[in-house]
Structure formats: C-alpha cells, structure tokens
Design a protein around this motif. Structure first.
Motif, PDB file in Angstrom:
ATOM      1  N   GLY A   4     -72.591  62.961  17.355  1.00 14.07           N
ATOM      2  CA  GLY A   4     -73.809  63.134  18.134  1.00 14.07           C
ATOM      3  C   GLY A   4     -73.742  62.527  19.519  1.00 14.07           C
ATOM      4  N   TYR A   5     -74.933  62.176  20.061  1.00  8.96           N
ATOM      5  CA  TYR A   5     -75.028  61.739  21.448  1.00  8.96           C
ATOM      6  C   TYR A   5     -74.536  60.302  21.655  1.00  8.96           C
ATOM      7  CZ  TYR A   5     -77.772  65.900  22.565  1.00  8.96           C
ATOM      8  OH  TYR A   5     -78.173  67.196  22.774  1.00  8.96           O
ATOM      9  N   ASP A  17     -75.304  53.489  23.232  1.00 12.89           N
ATOM     10  CA  ASP A  17     -76.392  54.302  23.790  1.00 12.89           C
ATOM     11  C   ASP A  17     -76.170  54.678  25.238  1.00 12.89           C
ATOM     12  OD1 ASP A  17     -76.572  51.783  24.773  1.00 12.89           O
ATOM     13  OD2 ASP A  17     -78.689  51.485  24.289  1.00 12.89           O
ATOM     14  N   ASP A  18     -75.103  54.201  25.868  1.00  8.59           N
ATOM     15  CA  ASP A  18     -74.787  54.557  27.245  1.00  8.59           C
ATOM     16  C   ASP A  18     -73.748  55.682  27.309  1.00  8.59           C
ATOM     17  OD1 ASP A  18     -75.228  54.165  30.006  1.00  8.59           O
ATOM     18  OD2 ASP A  18     -73.340  53.066  30.163  1.00  8.59           O
ATOM     19  N   LYS A  77     -73.229  65.644  26.246  1.00  2.00           N
ATOM     20  CA  LYS A  77     -73.972  66.865  26.536  1.00  2.00           C
ATOM     21  C   LYS A  77     -73.695  67.880  25.439  1.00  2.00           C
ATOM     22  CE  LYS A  77     -74.616  70.455  30.061  1.00  2.00           C
ATOM     23  NZ  LYS A  77     -74.178  70.957  31.379  1.00  2.00           N
ATOM     24  N   TYR A  78     -74.744  68.539  24.996  1.00  2.00           N
ATOM     25  CA  TYR A  78     -74.602  69.551  23.955  1.00  2.00           C
ATOM     26  C   TYR A  78     -74.394  70.918  24.583  1.00  2.00           C
ATOM     27  CZ  TYR A  78     -75.561  72.534  19.935  1.00  2.00           C
ATOM     28  OH  TYR A  78     -75.469  73.486  18.937  1.00  2.00           O
ATOM     29  N   ASP A 130     -64.001  66.503  23.859  1.00  2.00           N
ATOM     30  CA  ASP A 130     -64.668  65.980  22.676  1.00  2.00           C
ATOM     31  C   ASP A 130     -64.526  64.459  22.661  1.00  2.00           C
ATOM     32  OD1 ASP A 130     -62.022  65.574  22.043  1.00  2.00           O
ATOM     33  OD2 ASP A 130     -61.960  67.056  20.427  1.00  2.00           O
ATOM     34  N   ILE A 131     -64.957  63.827  21.596  1.00  2.00           N
ATOM     35  CA  ILE A 131     -64.987  62.372  21.554  1.00  2.00           C
ATOM     36  C   ILE A 131     -63.575  61.773  21.561  1.00  2.00           C
ATOM     37  CG2 ILE A 131     -65.061  62.317  19.038  1.00  2.00           C
ATOM     38  CD1 ILE A 131     -66.751  59.893  21.542  1.00  2.00           C
ATOM     39  N   MET A 132     -62.596  62.503  21.037  1.00  2.00           N
ATOM     40  CA  MET A 132     -61.238  61.974  21.007  1.00  2.00           C
ATOM     41  C   MET A 132     -60.652  61.853  22.407  1.00  2.00           C
ATOM     42  SD  MET A 132     -61.193  61.474  17.879  1.00  2.00           S
ATOM     43  CE  MET A 132     -59.584  60.724  17.873  1.00  2.00           C
ATOM     44  N   ILE A 133     -61.002  62.778  23.305  1.00  2.00           N
ATOM     45  CA  ILE A 133     -60.552  62.674  24.693  1.00  2.00           C
ATOM     46  C   ILE A 133     -61.247  61.495  25.382  1.00  2.00           C
ATOM     47  CG2 ILE A 133     -60.385  63.888  26.888  1.00  2.00           C
ATOM     48  CD1 ILE A 133     -58.623  65.038  24.701  1.00  2.00           C
TER      49      ILE A 133
END
Length: 640
Positions: free
Chosen positions: A230-231, A239-240, A244-245, A327-330
């Motif tokens: 998620g975000y 939280d920082d 973007k979806y 994505d989050i891995m990058i």
C-alpha cells in the motif's frame, strides 16, 4: 619396581617371580583385592588374584559365556593403579607412552560423550573376548565405528520446514515458528548446559540471542508486523513514503527519489524530465540506532559516494522508465547503503544464499506426494559423496608434486595406459633427472668429468651441454650402482629408484589438477568453451650470439606452449607427473606489440628436444586470437 621380567621368556622362573611381585603390588593399591583391573593397554581386562599365574595356565578357548561389562569405576581404578606404579618406579623411554595411556582415561571419547577413551576400549575388548572375535574383524569394526563418530569440522546445516498447501501462510506462519521461539527463549534465559569446549577441554552453559532474521520482503510484514503493502509500505519512510496508485495498471509505484539528492543538485529543478514539478522536499531521517561498522571489510570512506551514486542512478531511471516500473523493491535500493552501515556487508543479511539453497532443495523433489522424504534422501546422498571426496583428498595424493595442505593435486579424468618408445622414455627420464634436487650433485660431478676428459680440446659450452644430456642417464646409473656396492646405506631411496629408468608403460590423462589449478590437454580444450591447455615456463638457457660463440651467457628465458599430453612416469616406488608440450619458437614465434602485449605464433614450433616439463614448473596462460592478425595470439597470464 623391576620391569625386566616383562621381556623374558614366559617359561622361565624370573618371569613367574616378576608376575607374582606385580600382582602383590597391584593388590596393595587396588580397592578390591579380589578383582584387580589390568593396566596394560593390550589387555584391558580384570585379573583374578586367586587364579594361577599365566606361566602355568593355558589360554582358554573363546566361549559364549556372558562376561561382566566393566563399570565406569573400573577405568578410574585402573588409572589409580597406573598412577601408583608410575610414581613408585623410574620411567625413561616408556614414560611418555605411559602418561598418554593415563591421560586417555580422563578424556571423553568425543565432544559431549559420557564415556572416556579408556572406558570405551575396556567395553570393546570385553565384548571381543566374550564372543571370540578375531583381531582382523575387531580392527575392521573399530575402523567403521571411528568413521561414524562425530568430527571436529561439522558441516553447515540448514533445517527446513515444508508446509503443504496451495497458498502461502501469511501471518499464520507464527504457528510453525512458535517452537523456535520457545527454544530461543530457553537458550537465552536458561541456556544449554554441558556444552563441551574443545579448546579449554571443559563444559559450559551455552546461551544464544537472536540479533536479526534474514527473509525476503513479503515475509517482512509476517515476522515483524510491519506494513509492506500500500501507500506506506516502506519500513524506513513509513508515512512519508512517496507513493502513487496507477489505476490503469492497478499497482502502486514509488518515485520521488530527487528528494534524497543534495539541495543544490540540478535534477531538483528539472520538470519535464520527471513529474513536471520541482523537487523542494527533503527525505525523512531514518530512525537512529547504534552503528556497527566492519572496518576490515567495508571501506567506510566510500559509503557516502556510493549513496550519492545510488540516488542519481534512481533519478536517471525515473527519466527513462514509466511509473509502473518503480515498485517497492526498486525504492528500497535507496536504503542499501544504510543497511551496509548498520549490519556490515550485505551478504550477512540478504536472502540470496538461502534462496539459492532452497532452489537446490526443491530440485531434490521427485515425488510430490513425499517431498520431505525426497529432500532427506538426496541430502544424505550428497553428504555421502562429499565424504568420499574428502577421503580422496586425504588418501589419494600423487607422488612427485609439492605437498600443499590448502590445495589439491591429482588427476581429473579417466586414466589410459600407453606404451612409449625408448627415445620418448629416455627424453622424459632425462628431464626428471635434471630437475630433481637430490640428483643435482651428480649433475655437477658429470660436468666436471666431461670437462676433465676433454681438457685441452676446443669444445664449446653448447657441445659440452649436448654431450652431458646424451650421456648423463647411463653414467648416473653406473655411478649409483657402484656407490650402492661400496656403501648401500649411503644412497637415499629416491636416488636408488630414480637411477633406474622408468617403465615403458605410462599413465596418461586428459585433465590434471596442480595446486588447485586445472590443466587440460589441447585435444580436450578443442571441445570445450573454456581454455586450460596454455602454459608458460621460465627456464635458464645458454644463449650466444652465434653457434661459434665461445662465451655464451646463461640467463632466464620465457617459453610459451600448449599441453599435448599428460603423463605419469612409473618409477615403481613413485610416479613423476609430466606435461608433454608443444613450445613456440622463441626466435621467430614471439614478439611484443606497441601496447606492451606479448604475442606468440603457436604454429612455429621450437625446442622439440625439450618437450617435457614438470607440472610444478609451469604457470597457466591463455591465448586470444589477435584481431589484427589471426596468425598471432595474445598471451594473457593467469592470476593463480
């Protein structure tokens, strides 16, 4: 106490008196005079004081009667008698053996064993006598049992759990981790008692603590409870996180890496190349913690530069790739340098090694109904093969090579028997003689002999060298034979065997390992992608300006060639491994170009009388075809 009776004939009166005196001494120092443990290492049995002496008693035949098993106290009592005998006697040559025997009574059979070495031997010899086991069968049994006992170098073992089911467990993995958590709590709070320390030879209570876990990112949330989707899935940004979806691709993307750059970096002001806006924000400071740096492994001075390069690279990627790529891995690449500062080199904390090993374990599965059994059987098979390899390393070494405990030498291919001609045998034998350090004094003697018989004649150094090579082998055989007749003990074993010429039958191989380096023949290299047949040799040669030069100079010269065959000359007592090589012509087959590279023309062959070379004299090289002229090859030297 007089011990001379031990070496006398058993039928003599002195032997009988000596046994009686020893039994009296043992009875005085034994806790149970009716049952005295024998301290002699070859016996390890109990002596009945009321029985007649050995001189008058025939040896009993083995029976199936049940013999008593020695108790732990029997070994300690034996030690007490041995100590008393040692303290009251004068031991010279046998004192070390005696003290070693006593020390074995106090040492455990292996780490964690409750039995000492002496107790174990007492039980085994009692069992041998009870069932009438022969000495050969008993020795084979001890060898087999010794191979099964634990060794000091325990192999790394990774325990795995296979959870059946069509989907991953998710948060339910804690059900399977609960036993592990219980064990970890016990290890930290209570510890594991009676752990043996081989260095201090003492027992201690082992305690352990879990510093961190190694897992992939999806399992990060299952183990730590942190959000990984998620975000706010970044565990550092929290939280920082800049997320973007993407509605069309239905996935989250994570960009905004310009905020990690310096305040005055030009990328911050570029709009069109990024998201159409300037970047004025700053990255959030990660949670602080105690930094542990491994200064001997990590170059700390380069970490800041590395972090800057990582951020710039990610910004360059944002200019090229679409948003769906990030994505989050990058995004997590940003914090690799931070992890390096906290935990040291990445291979200590990354999953790659475990994931690779998991792939190996999964490849063992042949029957999907019983995956655990497949993995267990294949793993045991690998362990057995590895044990055999370790045995080969220790027991199957090849004579004629330098011994190096850290590296392995020996054949890597099947062996073939080959019959060679007398000329080939003599040339290879001459090379072995001229390169053996024990033969060197004879080489000097023969050269002085040739110079003496040709004294006053105008003979060049080249002529004398050729004459020496032609006559030395036969002269050396006659010289050694005469020395053995005069003084057989004055000639070493190596000289005796090497003086006789080797067998006409040689063992040939296509591949050989020398001090950890693989060497192949040219024929084997021709069907492989890699190249292992090139060699170079630095040798002393006599060089002159011409054939008539009477003052030639001896200097080092580099030779380049390829391995044609690999031989093992058989000298009966030992073998001499050799390479049979094709050498390039040093006059017209070698040059150095303007860039300093050495080029050779392998089609120009030279030194055809010196085809043989010892394996420990060469260094591996590689030949690459010169793009400017295919006739020449560039020489690249191996780093090993």
């Amino acid at each position: 106490m007089d011990k001379s009776w031990i070496f006398k004939d058993r039928d003599t009166l002195d032997y009988e008196i000596g046994v009686e005196e020893f039994l009296i001494f043992a009875e005085e120092n034994a806790s149970d005079p009716k049952r005295i443990p024998c301290p002699w290492s070859a016996s390890r049995s109990s002596v009945n004081r009321n029985a007649p002496t050995p001189a008058s008693t025939p040896a009993p035949a083995p029976t199936s009667a049940r013999a008593p098993i020695p108790s732990p106290g029997l070994a300690s009592e034996t030690v007490n008698i041995c100590d008393a005998a040692y303290n009251s006697s004068e031991y010279n040559n046998e004192s070390y053996q005696f003290r070693r025997f006593v020390a074995d009574a106090e040492q455990p059979l292996y780490e964690g064993s409750e039995c000492t070495k002496l107790e174990s031997m007492l039980k085994l010899h009692n069992w041998k006598a009870r069932f009438g086991i022969s000495d050969s069968a008993f020795n084979d049994l001890l060898s087999t049992v010794g191979s099964l006992l634990p060794k000091d170098n325990t192999k790394f073992l990774m325990l795995t759990i296979l959870v059946s089911g069509p989907h991953e467990l998710g948060n339910d993995v804690d059900v399977y981790l609960q036993p592990l958590i219980d064990d970890l709590k016990k290890l930290w709070e209570e510890g594991e008692p009676n752990v043996y320390d081989v260095y201090t030879k003492s027992y201690f209570t082992l305690k352990a603590i879990l510093l961190w876990t190694i897992n992939d990112f999806p399992a990060y949330g299952n183990l730590s409870g942190c959000v990984n989707k998620g975000y706010m899935c970044c565990p550092v940004c929290a939280d920082d996180t800049t997320a973007k979806y993407l509605s069309h691709s239905r996935k989250m993307c994570y960009q905004g890496h310009r905020r990690y750059l310096a305040r005055n970096h030009p990328y911050r002001k570029q709009k069109a190349a990024f998201n159409g806006q300037q970047e004025l924000g700053q990255a959030r400071q990660p949670l602080s913690g105690e930094e542990v740096l491994l200064y001997k492994v990590v170059d700390v001075s380069k970490l800041d530069k590395l972090q800057s390069d990582v951020i710039v690279t990610l910004c360059e990627l944002e200019k090229i790739f679409p948003a769906s790529f990030f994505d989050i891995m990058i995004h997590l690449i940003v914090y690799l340098v931070r992890e390096l500062r906290l935990c040291g080199p990445v291979f200590y904390i990354w999953m790659y090694a475990f994931e690779r090993f998991n792939k190996v374990l999964k490849s063992y599965v042949r029957n999907r109904y019983y995956p655990e059994g497949c993995i267990a059987e294949c793993y045991l098979e690998d362990e057995s093969v590895e044990f055999c390899q370790e045995f080969v390393k220790q027991a199957c070494t090849t004579a004629g090579l330098r011994k190096d405990e850290g590296k392995l030498s020996g054949p890597l291919s099947v062996v073939t028997m080959k019959s060679i001609k007398e000329k080939e045998r003599d040339e290879a034998h001459l090379h072995v003689l001229l390169n053996n350090i024990e033969v060197h004094p004879y080489i000097l003697m023969h050269k002085e002999y040739l110079e003496g018989i040709h004294q006053g004649k105008k003979k060049s150094v080249h002529w004398l060298l050729r004459e020496h090579n032609r006559l030395f082998a036969d002269w050396f055989l006659e010289k050694v034979s005469s020395e053995m007749e005069e003084n057989p003990g004055g000639v070493s074993e190596t000289i005796r065997w090497i003086a006789g010429k080797p067998s006409f039958s040689v063992l040939t191989y296509e591949a050989y390992l020398v001090d950890g380096v693989r060497y192949f023949t040219k024929e084997r290299d021709s069907v492989r992608v890699i190249q292992n047949s090139g060699v170079s040799l630095v040798a002393k040669t006599v060089q002159g300006s011409s054939a008539k030069d009477l003052n030639p100079v001896e200097s080092d010269l580099i030779f380049y060639g390829v391995i044609l065959e690999i031989w093992d000359l058989d000298y009966h007592a030992f073998k001499a491994p050799l390479f049979l090589c094709n050498w390039e012509d040093n006059d017209k087959g070698i040059k150095v170009d303007d860039l300093g590279f050495t080029l050779v023309d392998l089609s120009r062959q030279g030194h055809k009388r010196d085809k043989y070379v010892s394996m420990d004299q060469v260094k591996q090289v590689y030949y690459i075809e010169d793009p400017m002229d295919a006739k020449w090859s560039v020489v690249l030297t191996s780093t090993t």
